[in-house]
Scaffold this active site. Sequence first.
Site, PDB file in Angstrom:
ATOM      1  N   ASP A  14      26.299   8.615  -5.544  1.00 24.48           N
ATOM      2  CA  ASP A  14      25.043   8.601  -6.290  1.00 24.48           C
ATOM      3  C   ASP A  14      24.239   9.839  -5.908  1.00 24.48           C
ATOM      4  OD1 ASP A  14      22.684   7.508  -4.274  1.00 24.48           O
ATOM      5  OD2 ASP A  14      24.590   6.506  -3.841  1.00 24.48           O
ATOM      6  N   GLU A 104      13.341  -0.096  -3.239  1.00 25.81           N
ATOM      7  CA  GLU A 104      13.275   0.151  -1.799  1.00 25.81           C
ATOM      8  C   GLU A 104      11.876   0.524  -1.321  1.00 25.81           C
ATOM      9  OE1 GLU A 104      14.944   4.029  -0.481  1.00 25.81           O
ATOM     10  OE2 GLU A 104      15.845   4.109  -2.491  1.00 25.81           O
TER      11      GLU A 104
END
Length: 206
Positions: A14, A104
């Site tokens: 990613d 997050e």
Amino acid sequence: MYSDRDNGLLHGIDVSNWQKSVDWAEHARSGVAFAFVKATEGGDWTDHWFARNWDRMRANWIVCGAYHFARPKGDPEEQARHFLGTIRAAGGLRRGDLLALDLENDDGLRPDRVARFARYWCGIVERRTGVRPFVYTFQNFAEEGNCAGLSDYPLWIASPHRPRGRPVVPRPWHDWTIHQHANSPIDRNVFRGGRKRLTRMGFDPR
């Protein structure tokens, strides 16, 4: 060199604007089979490398995934519209393309409000695309309650200190789907299964 026969794991990466120009052809040659690229953050920020990455991943037969970095203080509907509009502007979704929410950061909110934002965002994206988005998070953040009610969405767990394919699975999930097992010099992930199984979790134009 990676292989999708490596212990039944499919290998991926990613990236975001921090990686700048990515050599997708080289990653494909090395055995990278899927990737998630950052598309958006909040209600108005777009990763200016996204359209290039989306095009080059596709050109190199890498399973395409796009992710949105959540800002829970904002409006989840606005953020979902921004995310999906950015993908449309880059060529749109094709069969097997994957979507994800990067959860997050709590933006200073209580866990119940963070979780409510995430449920709302995921619900909008699923209704508008038919794709159940992955939820990317890490153990402590999830276990604080920020992911309550998200167990029906596949878990993409950041657990770089655990052996590949053996992450700790936080509540409310009972199993993992993607494990981010390394984050230097690039984020590396594994999916338990083959390419066909992974793309079945993605966009279906029917």
